[in-house]
Design a protein around this motif. Structure first.
Motif, PDB file in Angstrom:
ATOM      1  N   GLU A  76      -3.876  -8.002   8.203  1.00 14.13           N
ATOM      2  CA  GLU A  76      -3.090  -8.543   7.096  1.00 14.13           C
ATOM      3  C   GLU A  76      -2.514  -7.399   6.256  1.00 14.13           C
ATOM      4  OE1 GLU A  76      -5.775 -12.561   6.696  1.00 14.13           O
ATOM      5  OE2 GLU A  76      -6.302 -10.777   5.578  1.00 14.13           O
ATOM      6  N   GLN A  77      -1.533  -7.760   5.431  1.00 10.98           N
ATOM      7  CA  GLN A  77      -0.868  -6.698   4.663  1.00 10.98           C
ATOM      8  C   GLN A  77      -1.358  -6.681   3.220  1.00 10.98           C
ATOM      9  OE1 GLN A  77       2.875  -8.394   6.049  1.00 10.98           O
ATOM     10  NE2 GLN A  77       3.609  -6.330   6.385  1.00 10.98           N
ATOM     11  N   VAL A  78      -1.172  -5.517   2.581  1.00 13.05           N
ATOM     12  CA  VAL A  78      -1.683  -5.313   1.229  1.00 13.05           C
ATOM     13  C   VAL A  78      -0.547  -4.827   0.342  1.00 13.05           C
ATOM     14  CG1 VAL A  78      -3.368  -4.028  -0.134  1.00 13.05           C
ATOM     15  CG2 VAL A  78      -3.896  -4.627   2.224  1.00 13.05           C
ATOM     16  N   ILE A  79      -0.514  -5.328  -0.895  1.00 16.92           N
ATOM     17  CA  ILE A  79       0.450  -4.808  -1.874  1.00 16.92           C
ATOM     18  C   ILE A  79      -0.352  -4.190  -3.019  1.00 16.92           C
ATOM     19  CG2 ILE A  79       2.078  -5.486  -3.667  1.00 16.92           C
ATOM     20  CD1 ILE A  79       3.280  -7.482  -1.835  1.00 16.92           C
ATOM     21  N   LEU A  80      -0.001  -2.956  -3.394  1.00 19.23           N
ATOM     22  CA  LEU A  80      -0.660  -2.326  -4.548  1.00 19.23           C
ATOM     23  C   LEU A  80       0.399  -2.090  -5.611  1.00 19.23           C
ATOM     24  CD1 LEU A  80      -2.961   0.246  -2.796  1.00 19.23           C
ATOM     25  CD2 LEU A  80      -3.597  -1.925  -3.765  1.00 19.23           C
ATOM     26  N   GLU A 126       3.441   7.794  -6.299  1.00 22.63           N
ATOM     27  CA  GLU A 126       3.341   8.841  -5.268  1.00 22.63           C
ATOM     28  C   GLU A 126       1.888   9.237  -5.029  1.00 22.63           C
ATOM     29  OE1 GLU A 126       5.521  12.518  -5.597  1.00 22.63           O
ATOM     30  OE2 GLU A 126       7.409  11.465  -5.781  1.00 22.63           O
ATOM     31  N   GLN A 127       1.133   9.339  -6.145  1.00 27.23           N
ATOM     32  CA  GLN A 127      -0.248   9.797  -6.025  1.00 27.23           C
ATOM     33  C   GLN A 127      -1.084   8.745  -5.291  1.00 27.23           C
ATOM     34  OE1 GLN A 127      -1.598  11.469  -9.627  1.00 27.23           O
ATOM     35  NE2 GLN A 127      -3.701  11.702  -8.999  1.00 27.23           N
ATOM     36  N   ILE A 128      -0.814   7.483  -5.551  1.00 23.28           N
ATOM     37  CA  ILE A 128      -1.563   6.421  -4.872  1.00 23.28           C
ATOM     38  C   ILE A 128      -1.255   6.435  -3.390  1.00 23.28           C
ATOM     39  CG2 ILE A 128      -1.756   3.914  -4.710  1.00 23.28           C
ATOM     40  CD1 ILE A 128      -1.916   3.904  -7.576  1.00 23.28           C
ATOM     41  N   GLU A 129       0.036   6.653  -3.090  1.00 21.01           N
ATOM     42  CA  GLU A 129       0.441   6.700  -1.682  1.00 21.01           C
ATOM     43  C   GLU A 129      -0.334   7.814  -0.965  1.00 21.01           C
ATOM     44  OE1 GLU A 129       4.646   6.858   0.791  1.00 21.01           O
ATOM     45  OE2 GLU A 129       4.461   7.994  -1.062  1.00 21.01           O
ATOM     46  N   GLN A 130      -0.447   8.963  -1.629  1.00 16.89           N
ATOM     47  CA  GLN A 130      -1.169  10.084  -1.004  1.00 16.89           C
ATOM     48  C   GLN A 130      -2.654   9.781  -0.820  1.00 16.89           C
ATOM     49  OE1 GLN A 130      -0.465  14.058  -2.417  1.00 16.89           O
ATOM     50  NE2 GLN A 130       0.975  13.959  -0.732  1.00 16.89           N
ATOM     51  N   PHE A 154      -7.044   5.771   4.306  1.00 17.24           N
ATOM     52  CA  PHE A 154      -6.764   4.956   5.495  1.00 17.24           C
ATOM     53  C   PHE A 154      -5.708   5.646   6.342  1.00 17.24           C
ATOM     54  CE2 PHE A 154      -7.795   2.057   1.988  1.00 17.24           C
ATOM     55  CZ  PHE A 154      -8.922   1.453   2.504  1.00 17.24           C
ATOM     56  N   PRO A 155      -6.105   6.706   7.065  1.00 16.73           N
ATOM     57  CA  PRO A 155      -5.100   7.492   7.794  1.00 16.73           C
ATOM     58  C   PRO A 155      -4.361   6.685   8.858  1.00 16.73           C
ATOM     59  CG  PRO A 155      -7.340   8.210   8.319  1.00 16.73           C
ATOM     60  CD  PRO A 155      -7.463   7.245   7.197  1.00 16.73           C
ATOM     61  N   LYS A 156      -4.990   5.608   9.363  1.00 17.18           N
ATOM     62  CA  LYS A 156      -4.340   4.878  10.455  1.00 17.18           C
ATOM     63  C   LYS A 156      -3.316   3.872   9.950  1.00 17.18           C
ATOM     64  CE  LYS A 156      -7.837   5.328  14.020  1.00 17.18           C
ATOM     65  NZ  LYS A 156      -9.093   4.715  14.489  1.00 17.18           N
ATOM     66  N   ALA A 157      -3.480   3.422   8.711  1.00 18.48           N
ATOM     67  CA  ALA A 157      -2.571   2.386   8.203  1.00 18.48           C
ATOM     68  C   ALA A 157      -1.222   3.009   7.849  1.00 18.48           C
ATOM     69  CB  ALA A 157      -3.182   1.757   6.964  1.00 18.48           C
ATOM     70  N   LYS A 158      -0.172   2.231   7.999  1.00 25.68           N
ATOM     71  CA  LYS A 158       1.149   2.743   7.641  1.00 25.68           C
ATOM     72  C   LYS A 158       1.438   2.364   6.188  1.00 25.68           C
ATOM     73  CE  LYS A 158       5.754   3.373   9.539  1.00 25.68           C
ATOM     74  NZ  LYS A 158       6.392   3.703   8.352  1.00 25.68           N
ATOM     75  N   THR A 159       1.572   3.388   5.345  1.00 27.16           N
ATOM     76  CA  THR A 159       1.753   3.151   3.910  1.00 27.16           C
ATOM     77  C   THR A 159       3.197   3.458   3.526  1.00 27.16           C
ATOM     78  OG1 THR A 159      -0.449   4.067   3.712  1.00 27.16           O
ATOM     79  CG2 THR A 159       0.728   3.676   1.691  1.00 27.16           C
ATOM     80  N   TRP A 160       3.717   2.715   2.589  1.00 35.62           N
ATOM     81  CA  TRP A 160       5.085   2.988   2.126  1.00 35.62           C
ATOM     82  C   TRP A 160       5.143   2.673   0.648  1.00 35.62           C
ATOM     83  CZ3 TRP A 160       8.280   5.472   5.211  1.00 35.62           C
ATOM     84  CH2 TRP A 160       9.615   5.610   4.819  1.00 35.62           C
ATOM     85  N   GLU A 204       5.949  -3.831   9.893  1.00 35.43           N
ATOM     86  CA  GLU A 204       5.916  -2.428  10.326  1.00 35.43           C
ATOM     87  C   GLU A 204       5.167  -1.595   9.289  1.00 35.43           C
ATOM     88  OE1 GLU A 204      10.051  -1.440  10.838  1.00 35.43           O
ATOM     89  OE2 GLU A 204      10.306  -3.166  12.155  1.00 35.43           O
ATOM     90  N   ILE A 205       4.951  -2.153   8.089  1.00 36.29           N
ATOM     91  CA  ILE A 205       4.238  -1.445   7.027  1.00 36.29           C
ATOM     92  C   ILE A 205       2.970  -2.240   6.729  1.00 36.29           C
ATOM     93  CG2 ILE A 205       4.356  -0.749   4.602  1.00 36.29           C
ATOM     94  CD1 ILE A 205       7.351  -0.601   4.850  1.00 36.29           C
ATOM     95  N   ASP A 206       1.833  -1.551   6.591  1.00 36.10           N
ATOM     96  CA  ASP A 206       0.585  -2.268   6.295  1.00 36.10           C
ATOM     97  C   ASP A 206       0.325  -2.365   4.798  1.00 36.10           C
ATOM     98  OD1 ASP A 206      -0.062  -2.495   9.039  1.00 36.10           O
ATOM     99  OD2 ASP A 206      -0.620  -0.383   9.037  1.00 36.10           O
ATOM    100  N   ILE A 207       0.556  -1.239   4.098  1.00 37.76           N
ATOM    101  CA  ILE A 207       0.275  -1.230   2.658  1.00 37.76           C
ATOM    102  C   ILE A 207       1.548  -0.826   1.927  1.00 37.76           C
ATOM    103  CG2 ILE A 207      -1.220  -0.323   0.859  1.00 37.76           C
ATOM    104  CD1 ILE A 207      -3.186   0.534   2.960  1.00 37.76           C
ATOM    105  N   LEU A 208       1.956  -1.629   0.977  1.00 34.27           N
ATOM    106  CA  LEU A 208       3.158  -1.312   0.209  1.00 34.27           C
ATOM    107  C   LEU A 208       2.736  -1.016  -1.231  1.00 34.27           C
ATOM    108  CD1 LEU A 208       6.241  -1.172   0.318  1.00 34.27           C
ATOM    109  CD2 LEU A 208       6.338  -3.553  -0.298  1.00 34.27           C
ATOM    110  N   VAL A 209       3.060   0.182  -1.702  1.00 34.95           N
ATOM    111  CA  VAL A 209       2.741   0.560  -3.077  1.00 34.95           C
ATOM    112  C   VAL A 209       4.032   0.475  -3.860  1.00 34.95           C
ATOM    113  CG1 VAL A 209       1.859   2.392  -4.550  1.00 34.95           C
ATOM    114  CG2 VAL A 209       1.109   2.234  -2.192  1.00 34.95           C
ATOM    115  N   GLY A 210       4.017  -0.155  -5.025  1.00 40.28           N
ATOM    116  CA  GLY A 210       5.304  -0.241  -5.706  1.00 40.28           C
ATOM    117  C   GLY A 210       5.190  -0.450  -7.187  1.00 40.28           C
TER     118      GLY A 210
END
Length: 816
Positions: free
Chosen positions: A506-510, A579-583, A589-595, A619-625
């Motif tokens: 499932e996907q996650v939004i932060l 940006e810091q959260i994305e890093q 979670f190195p395997k998840a695709k973050t954007w 195509e994106i697992d975690i979206l930070v916004g």
């Protein structure tokens, strides 16, 4: 003698009179454009709003240069609406005209024109004048209208330019450079000769010994049995655990055929789907209540919890208005939202839908303008951000303002500083149209209007398909820090939840409402913090560009290696942004695709679409916004939403901080669990017992409303008082102080209503200009128009004082 009264696209409060001949007088109609000289040598495109025979007494009327239109391109109701906007929001009518018209229709002598790249044209199709301009642009990259006048040696050149723009040979400099390619997706289908039963046996014979290829073909049949839509190569490879090389071999053997489909963002050429929309019982009830309410009142508010299916109700309502042949305007707060909605409406209404917002190029906007004016089939439903309000509708029946609580409906700069929701209600009134406002968290003013029975109110309390509201979990950051259970900015609970969601696919939004890496870089030795040179604010550190930037004026410097003040090399960052959260996510979670989705990643015309599309296609697992995510986007696979820090919104020095935080958190929370499974929302906060945060947890809108209303009444805020905010700016601190004091004294002596100020805002200098603000609070029982006239007189006398003339004065009515 014959005269026209025109509006110029300049920040001027009055109209101007120009002389015309008798023949022109009989030809010109209200709403046509004319090119007029203004000042010593400038030419502007002005709009005719009246014809008369009264000579101006103060100045000699000049002659117009030429008439640019054969028929009016603005309607009378539109001009009437502009006058209302100019009066109510206390700005010049010229401001409204300039803000309303697409730049492509407003050529002036300062406009810069350049040659459109890679366009091949046939010289013989051009007239002599057009060819001269075309040739000049080959020698020089761009020209001003003034230069072209001297090349052609004639004054009337605007029609020639209009023709070249229409032929797509030249572009205006203001346009965004479009470097976007449509996205092609590769699909496969079975070759036609194998489609019959006998063909299938033959196929199995052919593939007897090729096991890998056989697996892919079987996988193909499996997918096509379960899903009735075209199959992408990507999906086929995933399901069969194979490689694209094997698919290629099958294509070469002519067992599969490959084809490409363009996944387009704007143009629509498909058919409207025949599928009927079925509403749930709750939606049906709401729809009939809305109709009853609109038959009695002009405006109705639809208050439905997040994901209660408000859009379907709008679609049903639009269907009914379309049958009467009326136009429908659908306003959205954010360009990001229009993309998602356009595709939903186009599936339903086909090409009756037109889109209008600022990321479109000039030519596209002019097209929509003309379609709306002619009431063409292509623009029966217009979707847009707030600027779509100014289109030339000639038969408007329904206005829908979705997410009406959004602050982006209010224009902040430049003038006209209008609020699209309020201006829409007035526009509807001129057209005798109806307005439907929709929101899960209505603004307090709107809800107040429903309580005093000025607007109708319809409520939906359950989500579509009875999906349960997401479960809200509060994390106390104080406690977690104390017990050392934090990894960076993530509590152990949030990390567990993210890991669980990812393991279930499932996907996650932060959500973190601040872009950049961190807002402050501080020296550990002397405590120095780098500030912007032109503004009174610390520089935000952007890691992936390795620079410090000012979010107010754009000033930037490279990241310092040592302190500018004491040269120590012990520098540390404080606070955190997207940006810091994305890093941190990348290391957790190195395997998840973050954007991430914020102002830095969504520049350009299709910035939003690219991110939203790839999130929708999983195509994106975690979206930070940032707050862009809080608007009504609809993703069906999101099961977890995390709010990284709920406190920075609550502690804004603003009377709406609690209301805004409640809306923002409820909206972000509403992105979770929109299909069968119940979603989860994790809110990290240092203050879990705060009233507002508790109200979000309980989804208690009326509790928040009552509490805020009580405060507003005591402290004289809207909806009980109307507020006008005056902002004064000047480079000289003392002169500004003296001028703002003068202004305050005049206002408070002549108005017997609360005038507050002049105060320094929290950020008291931007772009080298110092700032002071004055608030004027007008109670409900005072006549608004009269009070504004009095205020306007005082502002005029302020400008008449010679030493204060240089002070910039900005008026913002209903600034919230």
């Amino acid at each position: 003698m014959f005269f026209v009264e025109v509006v110029l696209p300049l920040s001027l409060a009055k109209t101007f009179t120009y002389r015309i001949s008798e023949a022109e007088f009989h030809f010109i109609k209200k709403g046509m454009r004319v090119a007029v000289p203004f000042g010593k040598s400038k030419i502007y495109t002005a709009l005719v709003i009246d014809m008369h025979q009264n000579e101006p007494s103060l100045y000699e009327a000049k002659e117009i240069h030429q008439i640019l239109d054969e028929k009016p391109i603005a309607t009378e109701i539109q001009i009437k609406h502009w006058v209302w906007v100019a009066n109510y929001y206390m700005c010049g009518i010229g401001d409204v005209y300039r803000g309303a018209f697409p730049a492509g229709l407003l050529l002036e002598s300062e406009t810069i024109i350049s040659h459109k790249p890679n366009v091949t044209i046939n010289d013989s199709e051009l007239s002599d004048d057009e060819f001269l301009i075309y040739e000049a642009l080959h020698h020089q990259s761009s020209l001003k209208v003034q230069d072209i006048i001297s090349i052609l040696n004639k004054k009337n050149i605007l029609p020639v330019l209009q023709k070249l723009i229409a032929k797509d040979i030249i572009v205006l400099e203001e346009e965004i450079k479009e470097n976007y390619k449509p996205k092609l997706v590769r699909y496969v289908k079975l070759h036609s000769k194998y489609e019959s039963d006998s063909g299938l046996n033959e196929l199995l014979e052919v593939l007897k010994n090729a096991n890998k290829q056989k697996e892919i073909v079987l996988a193909y049949f499996q997918i096509s049995a379960s899903e009735k839509k075209p199959i992408t190569v990507k999906k086929l490879v995933e399901v069969s655990n194979s490689t694209s090389a094997v698919v290629k071999a099958l294509i070469e053997k002519e067992i599969f055929e490959e084809y490409y489909l363009q996944h387009d963002r704007v143009s629509f050429n498909g058919k409207a789907s025949e599928k009927q929309l079925f509403l749930s019982d709750a939606q049906e009830t709401a729809l009939s209540e809305i109709k009853n309410s609109l038959s009695e009142k002009e405006v109705c508010l639809l208050h439905g919890v997040t994901s209660s299916g408000k859009t379907e109700i709008y679609i049903k309502l639009i269907e009914e208005y379309l049958e009467t042949g009326k136009q429908i305007l659908y306003l959205l707060p954010e360009i990001a939202l229009t993309t998602q909605l356009v595709s939903r409406l186009r599936l339903h209404f086909g090409d009756k839908v037109a889109v209008f917002h600022s990321k479109y190029s000039n030519n596209e906007r002019v097209e929509v303008w003309k379609q709306t004016l002619e009431n063409s089939d292509k623009a029966q439903i217009v979707i847009g951000a707030r600027s779509a309000l100014f289109l030339p509708f000639n038969n408007l029946g329904l206005l829908i303002v979705d997410e009406e609580h959004e602050q982006t409906f209010k224009q902040t700069d430049p003038a006209p500083r209008y609020h699209a929701r309020d201006a829409a209600i007035v526009l509807a009134n001129f057209h005798n149209a109806k307005v439907l406002l929709g929101s899960a968290t209505p603004s307090i003013e709107t809800y107040f209007n429903t309580q005093i029975e000025k607007f109708g109110l319809v409520t939906i309390t359950e989500r579509y398909n009875n999906v349960r509201m997401p479960e809200v979990v509060l994390v106390d950051l104080k406690d977690k820090h104390f017990r050392k259970r934090m990894t960076g900015h993530f509590s152990d609970l949030l990390i567990e939840e993210i890991a669980e969601a990812l393991s279930l696919g499932e996907q996650v939004i932060l959500f973190q409402n601040r872009r950049g890496y961190s807002p402050i870089i501080e020296c550990l030795t002397c405590g120095h913090v780098p500030h912007c040179q032109q503004c009174d604010v610390s520089l935000t550190f952007h890691k992936h560009k390795n620079q410090l930037r000012c979010h107010y004026c754009g000033y930037s410097i490279a990241k310092p290696t040592n302190c500018h003040s004491c040269s120590s090399i012990d520098l540390t960052t404080k606070g955190f942004g997207t940006e810091q959260i994305e890093q941190e996510l990348m290391s957790l979670f190195p395997k998840a695709k973050t954007w991430r989705m914020d102002q830095d990643t969504t520049r350009g015309k299709f910035g939003f679409e690219k991110i939203i599309d790839s999130f929708k296609n999983r195509e994106i697992d975690i979206l930070v916004g940032t707050q862009m995510l809080a608007k009504g986007l609809d993703f069906d696979n999101v099961s977890l939403v995390g709010i990284m820090n709920a406190d920075n919104m609550l502690h804004h020095p603003d009377f709406r901080a609690f209301e805004r935080s409640f809306q923002m958190m409820t909206q972000v929370a509403g992105r979770a669990g929109r299909s069968e499974k119940q979603g989860k929302v994790v809110i990290q906060t240092y203050n879990p017992d705060h009233n507002t945060i508790q109200q979000v947890t309980m989804n208690n809108y009326s509790g928040m409303y009552k509490e805020q209303l009580y405060d507003r009444q005591i402290y004289k805020y809207p909806p009980y008082f109307r507020i006008i905010k005056l902002t004064l700016k000047h480079r000289d601190y003392d002169k500004l102080k003296e001028g703002s004091m003068w202004m305050y004294q005049v206002l408070s002596q002549n108005l017997n209503i609360p005038v507050l100020g002049p105060e320094e805002p929290a950020i008291n200098r931007i772009r080298n200009e110092y700032i002071r603000t004055i608030l004027i609070k007008i109670p409900q029982n005072m006549p608004l128009a009269g009070t504004k006239k009095t205020i306007q007189k005082m502002l005029n006398s302020f400008e008449a004082v010679a030493q204060y003339r240089a002070i910039k004065l900005i008026i913002n009515v209903d600034f919230y």
